[in-house]
Design a protein around this motif. Structure first.
Motif, PDB file in Angstrom:
ATOM      1  N   LEU A   1       0.643  12.889  -8.629  1.00 47.99           N
ATOM      2  CA  LEU A   1       0.204  12.129  -9.797  1.00 47.99           C
ATOM      3  C   LEU A   1       0.329  10.641  -9.507  1.00 47.99           C
ATOM      4  O   LEU A   1       1.404  10.163  -9.147  1.00 47.99           O
ATOM      5  CB  LEU A   1       1.049  12.479 -11.026  1.00 47.99           C
ATOM      6  N   LEU A   2      -0.781   9.925  -9.639  1.00 45.17           N
ATOM      7  CA  LEU A   2      -0.801   8.467  -9.528  1.00 45.17           C
ATOM      8  C   LEU A   2      -1.133   7.947 -10.919  1.00 45.17           C
ATOM      9  O   LEU A   2      -2.247   8.109 -11.389  1.00 45.17           O
ATOM     10  CB  LEU A   2      -1.857   8.013  -8.524  1.00 45.17           C
ATOM     11  N   GLU A   3      -0.159   7.347 -11.592  1.00 45.94           N
ATOM     12  CA  GLU A   3      -0.346   6.975 -12.997  1.00 45.94           C
ATOM     13  C   GLU A   3       0.001   5.515 -13.241  1.00 45.94           C
ATOM     14  O   GLU A   3       1.064   5.043 -12.850  1.00 45.94           O
ATOM     15  CB  GLU A   3       0.529   7.845 -13.891  1.00 45.94           C
TER      16      GLU A   3
ATOM     17  N   ASN B   1       4.959  14.933  -6.606  1.00 43.34           N
ATOM     18  CA  ASN B   1       5.423  13.551  -6.612  1.00 43.34           C
ATOM     19  C   ASN B   1       4.668  12.717  -7.629  1.00 43.34           C
ATOM     20  O   ASN B   1       3.507  12.977  -7.922  1.00 43.34           O
ATOM     21  CB  ASN B   1       5.242  12.931  -5.220  1.00 43.34           C
ATOM     22  N   VAL B   2       5.331  11.705  -8.162  1.00 44.42           N
ATOM     23  CA  VAL B   2       4.718  10.770  -9.092  1.00 44.42           C
ATOM     24  C   VAL B   2       4.872   9.363  -8.539  1.00 44.42           C
ATOM     25  O   VAL B   2       5.973   8.937  -8.210  1.00 44.42           O
ATOM     26  CB  VAL B   2       5.376  10.841 -10.492  1.00 44.42           C
ATOM     27  N   ILE B   3       3.747   8.658  -8.441  1.00 46.54           N
ATOM     28  CA  ILE B   3       3.754   7.236  -8.101  1.00 46.54           C
ATOM     29  C   ILE B   3       3.287   6.538  -9.369  1.00 46.54           C
ATOM     30  O   ILE B   3       2.129   6.674  -9.759  1.00 46.54           O
ATOM     31  CB  ILE B   3       2.810   6.924  -6.926  1.00 46.54           C
ATOM     32  N   GLY B   4       4.199   5.870 -10.055  1.00 43.76           N
ATOM     33  CA  GLY B   4       3.862   5.343 -11.366  1.00 43.76           C
ATOM     34  C   GLY B   4       4.159   3.872 -11.554  1.00 43.76           C
ATOM     35  O   GLY B   4       5.218   3.390 -11.168  1.00 43.76           O
ATOM     36  N   TYR B   5       3.181   3.182 -12.142  1.00 42.67           N
ATOM     37  CA  TYR B   5       3.329   1.820 -12.658  1.00 42.67           C
ATOM     38  C   TYR B   5       3.778   0.819 -11.591  1.00 42.67           C
ATOM     39  O   TYR B   5       4.814   0.193 -11.699  1.00 42.67           O
ATOM     40  CB  TYR B   5       4.241   1.822 -13.884  1.00 42.67           C
ATOM     41  N   ASN B   6       2.949   0.716 -10.562  1.00 42.54           N
ATOM     42  CA  ASN B   6       3.149  -0.264  -9.495  1.00 42.54           C
ATOM     43  C   ASN B   6       2.001  -1.262  -9.506  1.00 42.54           C
ATOM     44  O   ASN B   6       0.906  -0.959  -9.956  1.00 42.54           O
ATOM     45  CB  ASN B   6       3.176   0.433  -8.127  1.00 42.54           C
TER      46      ASN B   6
ATOM     47  N   MET C   1       0.830  -1.168   0.000  1.00 42.41           N
ATOM     48  CA  MET C   1       0.000   0.000   0.000  1.00 42.41           C
ATOM     49  C   MET C   1       0.881   1.240   0.000  1.00 42.41           C
ATOM     50  O   MET C   1       1.950   1.231   0.578  1.00 42.41           O
ATOM     51  CB  MET C   1      -0.879  -0.008   1.246  1.00 42.41           C
ATOM     52  N   ILE C   2       0.407   2.245  -0.678  1.00 37.46           N
ATOM     53  CA  ILE C   2       1.160   3.501  -0.735  1.00 37.46           C
ATOM     54  C   ILE C   2       0.253   4.615  -0.227  1.00 37.46           C
ATOM     55  O   ILE C   2      -0.844   4.804  -0.728  1.00 37.46           O
ATOM     56  CB  ILE C   2       1.635   3.801  -2.164  1.00 37.46           C
ATOM     57  N   VAL C   3       0.718   5.337   0.775  1.00 37.75           N
ATOM     58  CA  VAL C   3      -0.035   6.435   1.363  1.00 37.75           C
ATOM     59  C   VAL C   3       0.875   7.648   1.430  1.00 37.75           C
ATOM     60  O   VAL C   3       1.998   7.557   1.920  1.00 37.75           O
ATOM     61  CB  VAL C   3      -0.538   6.080   2.780  1.00 37.75           C
TER      62      VAL C   3
ATOM     63  N   GLN D   1      -5.401  19.100  -5.915  1.00 40.34           N
ATOM     64  CA  GLN D   1      -4.782  18.774  -7.203  1.00 40.34           C
ATOM     65  C   GLN D   1      -4.128  17.392  -7.218  1.00 40.34           C
ATOM     66  O   GLN D   1      -2.955  17.236  -7.563  1.00 40.34           O
ATOM     67  CB  GLN D   1      -3.789  19.863  -7.603  1.00 40.34           C
ATOM     68  N   ILE D   2      -4.907  16.374  -6.844  1.00 41.26           N
ATOM     69  CA  ILE D   2      -4.462  14.983  -6.925  1.00 41.26           C
ATOM     70  C   ILE D   2      -5.000  14.432  -8.237  1.00 41.26           C
ATOM     71  O   ILE D   2      -6.191  14.488  -8.512  1.00 41.26           O
ATOM     72  CB  ILE D   2      -5.014  14.155  -5.745  1.00 41.26           C
ATOM     73  N   THR D   3      -4.123  13.900  -9.079  1.00 42.95           N
ATOM     74  CA  THR D   3      -4.519  13.376 -10.384  1.00 42.95           C
ATOM     75  C   THR D   3      -4.254  11.879 -10.442  1.00 42.95           C
ATOM     76  O   THR D   3      -3.176  11.418 -10.076  1.00 42.95           O
ATOM     77  CB  THR D   3      -3.732  14.072 -11.518  1.00 42.95           C
ATOM     78  N   ILE D   4      -5.260  11.136 -10.940  1.00 38.49           N
ATOM     79  CA  ILE D   4      -5.126   9.695 -11.070  1.00 38.49           C
ATOM     80  C   ILE D   4      -5.397   9.320 -12.522  1.00 38.49           C
ATOM     81  O   ILE D   4      -6.460   9.617 -13.055  1.00 38.49           O
ATOM     82  CB  ILE D   4      -6.119   8.958 -10.140  1.00 38.49           C
ATOM     83  N   PHE D   5      -4.424   8.689 -13.160  1.00 41.53           N
ATOM     84  CA  PHE D   5      -4.586   8.116 -14.499  1.00 41.53           C
ATOM     85  C   PHE D   5      -4.534   6.612 -14.353  1.00 41.53           C
ATOM     86  O   PHE D   5      -3.527   6.051 -13.932  1.00 41.53           O
ATOM     87  CB  PHE D   5      -3.471   8.553 -15.456  1.00 41.53           C
ATOM     88  N   VAL D   6      -5.630   5.957 -14.695  1.00 45.49           N
ATOM     89  CA  VAL D   6      -5.733   4.518 -14.565  1.00 45.49           C
ATOM     90  C   VAL D   6      -5.682   3.888 -15.944  1.00 45.49           C
ATOM     91  O   VAL D   6      -6.391   4.316 -16.855  1.00 45.49           O
ATOM     92  CB  VAL D   6      -7.056   4.111 -13.876  1.00 45.49           C
ATOM     93  N   THR D   7      -4.838   2.896 -16.127  1.00 43.19           N
ATOM     94  CA  THR D   7      -4.787   2.162 -17.384  1.00 43.19           C
ATOM     95  C   THR D   7      -5.580   0.872 -17.231  1.00 43.19           C
ATOM     96  O   THR D   7      -5.527   0.227 -16.195  1.00 43.19           O
ATOM     97  CB  THR D   7      -3.347   1.827 -17.777  1.00 43.19           C
ATOM     98  N   THR D   8      -6.326   0.529 -18.261  1.00 44.75           N
ATOM     99  CA  THR D   8      -7.117  -0.697 -18.183  1.00 44.75           C
ATOM    100  C   THR D   8      -6.672  -1.700 -19.223  1.00 44.75           C
ATOM    101  O   THR D   8      -6.004  -1.394 -20.152  1.00 44.75           O
ATOM    102  CB  THR D   8      -8.608  -0.418 -18.389  1.00 44.75           C
TER     103      THR D   8
END
Length: 73
Positions: free
Chosen positions: A46-48, A11-16, A1-3, A66-73
């Motif tokens: 950014l959570l991508e 910050n960018v949290i990407g591709y986990n 989990m990431i909090v 300004q929290i942005t979430i890009f979800v890939t499906t």
């Protein structure tokens, strides 16, 4: 989990890949997978591309903007 708690912003949290978000002291309640607003004033985060069972936020611990979430499906 990431909090994120009281982060400095940008910050960018990407591709986990996150799984199994159960606490040992509360085995029937799942944790939040990704949360970018769990304390005072995380901003411009950014959570991508992450795979998690839950994206969530809360306003109990303070405001976040300004929290942005890009979800890939």
């Amino acid at each position: 989990m990431i909090v994120m708690r009281a982060t400095g912003g940008g910050n960018v949290i990407g591709y986990n890949y996150l799984e199994d978000g159960w606490g040992s002291s509360y085995p029937t309640i799942p944790e939040v997978g990704l949360n970018a607003s769990h304390f005072n004033d995380p901003h411009m985060e950014l959570l991508e591309g992450n795979r998690a069972w839950n994206y969530d936020s809360d306003s109990f611990w303070g405001n976040s903007i300004q929290i942005t979430i890009f979800v890939t499906t």
